[in-house]
Design an enzyme around this catalytic site. Structure first.
Site, mmCIF file in Angstrom:
data_model
loop_
_atom_site.group_PDB
_atom_site.id
_atom_site.type_symbol
_atom_site.label_atom_id
_atom_site.label_comp_id
_atom_site.label_asym_id
_atom_site.label_seq_id
_atom_site.Cartn_x
_atom_site.Cartn_y
_atom_site.Cartn_z
ATOM 1 N N TYR A 68 -13.056 73.388 54.645
ATOM 2 C CA TYR A 68 -13.423 72.795 56.149
ATOM 3 C C TYR A 68 -14.761 72.791 56.365
ATOM 4 O O TYR A 68 -15.189 72.256 57.614
ATOM 5 C CB TYR A 68 -12.451 73.295 57.300
ATOM 6 C CG TYR A 68 -10.983 73.260 57.104
ATOM 7 C CD1 TYR A 68 -10.430 72.524 56.114
ATOM 8 C CD2 TYR A 68 -10.057 74.072 57.683
ATOM 9 C CE1 TYR A 68 -8.951 72.259 55.959
ATOM 10 C CE2 TYR A 68 -8.697 73.950 57.722
ATOM 11 C CZ TYR A 68 -7.968 73.187 56.467
ATOM 12 O OH TYR A 68 -7.093 72.938 56.440
ATOM 13 N N LYS A 96 -7.798 80.035 53.295
ATOM 14 C CA LYS A 96 -7.495 79.339 52.178
ATOM 15 C C LYS A 96 -8.605 79.149 50.922
ATOM 16 O O LYS A 96 -9.688 78.747 51.465
ATOM 17 C CB LYS A 96 -6.826 77.926 52.263
ATOM 18 C CG LYS A 96 -6.297 77.724 53.831
ATOM 19 C CD LYS A 96 -5.458 76.431 53.862
ATOM 20 C CE LYS A 96 -4.829 76.311 55.209
ATOM 21 N NZ LYS A 96 -5.917 75.882 56.099
HETATM 22 N N1 LIG Z 1 -2.754 73.198 54.370
HETATM 23 C C1 LIG Z 1 -3.151 72.154 53.966
HETATM 24 O O1 LIG Z 1 -3.275 71.487 52.998
HETATM 25 C C2 LIG Z 1 -3.376 71.271 55.399
HETATM 26 C C3 LIG Z 1 -3.480 69.924 55.314
HETATM 27 C C4 LIG Z 1 -3.746 69.120 56.543
HETATM 28 C C5 LIG Z 1 -3.938 70.015 57.532
HETATM 29 N N2 LIG Z 1 -3.912 71.356 57.766
HETATM 30 C C6 LIG Z 1 -4.332 72.116 58.940
HETATM 31 O O2 LIG Z 1 -3.512 71.644 59.757
HETATM 32 C C7 LIG Z 1 -4.109 71.217 61.037
HETATM 33 C C8 LIG Z 1 -3.621 70.184 61.845
HETATM 34 O O3 LIG Z 1 -3.490 69.098 61.276
HETATM 35 P P1 LIG Z 1 -4.278 67.784 61.555
HETATM 36 O O4 LIG Z 1 -5.551 68.239 62.246
HETATM 37 O O5 LIG Z 1 -4.395 66.737 60.633
HETATM 38 O O6 LIG Z 1 -3.161 67.097 62.890
HETATM 39 P P2 LIG Z 1 -2.372 67.109 64.177
HETATM 40 O O7 LIG Z 1 -2.630 68.557 64.505
HETATM 41 O O8 LIG Z 1 -1.300 66.647 63.660
HETATM 42 O O9 LIG Z 1 -3.156 66.247 64.780
HETATM 43 C C9 LIG Z 1 -4.475 66.291 65.452
HETATM 44 C C10 LIG Z 1 -4.801 65.196 66.383
HETATM 45 O O10 LIG Z 1 -4.176 65.202 67.546
HETATM 46 C C11 LIG Z 1 -4.593 65.071 68.538
HETATM 47 N N3 LIG Z 1 -3.945 65.836 69.541
HETATM 48 C C12 LIG Z 1 -3.694 67.264 69.587
HETATM 49 N N4 LIG Z 1 -2.882 67.633 70.862
HETATM 50 C C13 LIG Z 1 -3.114 66.554 71.397
HETATM 51 C C14 LIG Z 1 -2.412 66.303 72.633
HETATM 52 N N5 LIG Z 1 -1.774 67.559 73.296
HETATM 53 N N6 LIG Z 1 -2.265 65.435 73.342
HETATM 54 C C15 LIG Z 1 -2.810 64.277 72.620
HETATM 55 N N7 LIG Z 1 -3.297 64.303 71.362
HETATM 56 C C16 LIG Z 1 -3.454 65.714 70.796
HETATM 57 C C17 LIG Z 1 -5.990 65.424 68.538
HETATM 58 O O11 LIG Z 1 -6.944 64.851 69.167
HETATM 59 P P3 LIG Z 1 -7.931 65.979 70.186
HETATM 60 O O12 LIG Z 1 -8.908 66.759 69.265
HETATM 61 O O13 LIG Z 1 -8.730 64.639 70.970
HETATM 62 O O14 LIG Z 1 -7.079 66.572 71.123
HETATM 63 C C18 LIG Z 1 -6.240 65.263 67.032
HETATM 64 O O15 LIG Z 1 -6.891 64.068 66.849
HETATM 65 C C19 LIG Z 1 -5.583 71.135 60.271
HETATM 66 O O16 LIG Z 1 -6.551 71.089 61.496
HETATM 67 C C20 LIG Z 1 -5.486 72.186 59.485
HETATM 68 O O17 LIG Z 1 -5.723 73.368 60.082
HETATM 69 C C21 LIG Z 1 -3.728 71.881 56.537
#
Ligand SMILES: NC(=O)c1ccc[n+]([C@@H]2O[C@H](COP(=O)([O-])OP(=O)(O)OC[C@H]3O[C@@H](n4cnc5c(N)ncnc54)[C@H](OP(=O)(O)O)[C@@H]3O)[C@@H](O)[C@H]2O)c1
Length: 343
Positions: A68, A96
Site C-alpha cells: 500500500y 502483509k
Molecule cells: N487482501 C487483499 O488482497 C485486499 C484487497 C483489497 C482490499 N483489501 C483491504 O480491504 C480494505 C477495504 O477495501 P476497499 O478499500 O477496496 O473497499 P471498501 O472498503 O469496500 O470501500 C471503500 C470506499 O467506500 C467508501 N465508504 C466507506 N464507508 C462509507 C460510508 N459509511 N458511506 C459512504 N461511503 C463509504 C469510501 O469512501 P470515503 O473514503 O469517501 O469514505 C471508499 O471509497 C482496503 O483498504 C484494504 O485494507 C485487501
C-alpha cells in the site's frame, strides 16, 4: 513520557463495546478494522490521518500492507496514537508480505515493523498465493514474463518462513489472503501452524458462502475486504459486469429504515454474518458511521435473510495480473472447479 487515558471522541465508540472475534489461539480481534489501501487516489498522508482519526473514535484494528506504500506514514500515525495513551496491546495491527518477497519473509516483516514503528505485529498475512511482482498501479493487462502459478511446495517454503516469524516473536499470528478451498486444504494438511485468518473479498454481492463456511469449520476467521463493494476502486479495476452493492434495492431499503448510508448496512451485515469487515474510508463521517454500525441495533432476521438472497457472485478484485500464461481467464486464479488450476 506520561500517558493519559484516551477517551473516544463524543461521537465515537468505546472500543470495549466493539464486537470481537476469538481466534483459535484465544486472542480477541476487533470484528471491524480500518482498511488502509489508498490505491492511486488517496495519498499516504491522507490514509495516515484517517488512521489517527479512526483511533480517536474507537477503531483499534488496522489492515496494512507493504504494497500500500504508506506504512511509514501509518506508523507515524500509530506512534501519535500511542503517545496519546492507547497502549500497544489495545491495538490489532495487520500487515502483509507482497508477492515479490515470498523468499524473504523475515526481511519483509522486519521492514514492515521498522516502517510501522512496532516491535511485533498481531497478524502477518501472505497477501496473495502467487509469488509474482507487479508494480502498484499497473494495468490489468500487464503480465510478468516470470509469472508463476501456485506451486504448493513453494508456498510451503513461504509458509515455513511465516511460522518462523511466530517463533521469533515478530508476529503473534499468521494468516492467508486470497486463498481457495483446495489451496487451504493442502496448507492445513502440511503446515505446522494453521492460518488464524483468511482475508478474502466479501460483500453482499460476493458472499463466497462455500469458502466462508469452509474457513470457519477449520477454525480460520474470515476477514472481509471490499466490504462495501469498493466503490472508490480505480477505473482499471472495473468491468461492465460489476454490480454495485450500495445500489441494491434490498440494501437501500434497510438503509432507509435505519437512516444510514447503504455502506453502513453492508458493514452491519458483514459483522452480523460472522466475518470481520475492514472498510476503507478517509472521510471522518463515514468511518464513524461504519464503527457505530458495529454497535447499533442489529439487522432483523428478515433483513439478514433478504441480504443473503442478493448474492451476485460478483468478484471485483479479479487478480488478472497474476495469470501466468496466455489464454487464461481470471477464473483460473480462483480454482472455480474445486481443484487447483494445473500449471
Ligand atoms: N487482501 C487483499 O488482497 C485486499 C484487497 C483489497 C482490499 N483489501 C483491504 O480491504 C480494505 C477495504 O477495501 P476497499 O478499500 O477496496 O473497499 P471498501 O472498503 O469496500 O470501500 C471503500 C470506499 O467506500 C467508501 N465508504 C466507506 N464507508 C462509507 C460510508 N459509511 N458511506 C459512504 N461511503 C463509504 C469510501 O469512501 P470515503 O473514503 O469517501 O469514505 C471508499 O471509497 C482496503 O483498504 C484494504 O485494507 C485487501
Amino acid at each position: 513520557m506520561d500517558t493519559v487515558t484516551w477517551e473516544p471522541a463524543a461521537d465515537g465508540v468505546d472500543p470495549c463495546l466493539v464486537p470481537k472475534r476469538r481466534l483459535a489461539s484465544g486472542a480477541l480481534m476487533p470484528a471491524i478494522g480500518l482498511g488502509t489501501f489508498g490505491s492511486d487516489h488517496v495519498s499516504a498522508v491522507e490514509v495516515a490521518a484517517a488512521v489517527e482519526g479512526a483511533a480517536a473514535v474507537g477503531y483499534r484494528h488496522f489492515d496494512c500492507a507493504s504494497v500500500y506504500g504508506n506504512e511509514r506514514q501509518v506508523g507515524a500515525a500509530l506512534a501519535r496514537v500511542m503517545r496519546c495513551g492507547v497502549r500497544r496491546e489495545e491495538l490489532w495491527i495487520v500487515s502483509k508480505v507482497w508477492n515479490d518477497r515470498h523468499a524473504d519473509i523475515e526481511g519483509s516483516c522486519r521492514q514492515t515493523l521498522a516502517d510501522l514503528g512496532l516491535d511485533y505485529l498481531d497478524m502477518y498475512l501472505v497477501h496473495w498465493p502467487f509469488p509474482n511482482f507487479h508494480p502498484p498501479g499497473c494495468s490489468v493487462d500487464s503480465r510478468s514474463p516470470a509469472a508463476k502459478p501456485y506451486i504448493h511446495e513453494n508456498f510451503m517454503r513461504t509458509w515455513r518462513q511465516m511460522e518462523r516469524l511466530v517463533e521469533l516473536g515478530l508476529t503473534r499470528h499468521i494468516g492467508t489472503s486470497n486463498m481457495t478451498i483446495p489451496k487451504l486444504k493442502l496448507l492445513v494438511r502440511d503446515g505446522r501452524i494453521r492460518p488464524a485468518v483468511n482475508e478474502m473479498e466479501l460483500h453482499p454481492h460476493f458472499q463466497q458462502q462455500e469458502l466462508f463456511e469452509f474457513v470457519r469449520a477449520q477454525g480460520i476467521e474470515p476477514v472481509g475486504y471490499c466490504p462495501i463493494g469498493s466503490p472508490g476502486r480505480p477505473e482499471r479495476d472495473r468491468t461492465p459486469e460489476d454490480t454495485v452493492d450500495t445500489e441494491d434495492p434490498a440494501i437501500v431499503k434497510i438503509a432507509q429504515r435505519l437512516g444510514v448510508h447503504p455502506a453502513v448496512v453492508c458493514v452491519k451485515w458483514a459483522i452480523q454474518r460472522g466475518q470481520t469487515p475492514i472498510p476503507f474510508s478517509t472521510n471522518r463521517r463515514n468511518y464513524v458511521a461504519n464503527l457505530q454500525g458495529a454497535v447499533s441495533e442489529p439487522l432483523t432476521d428478515d433483513e439478514m435473510q433478504a441480504i443473503s438472497g442478493i448474492d451476485r457472485n460478483c468478484r471485483l478484485i479479479k487478480g488478472q495480473v497474476f495469470l501466468w500464461k496466455d489464454g487464461q481467464s481470471w477464473e483460473d486464479l480462483w480454482d472455480v472447479n474445486g481443484e487447483i488450476t494445473p500449471p
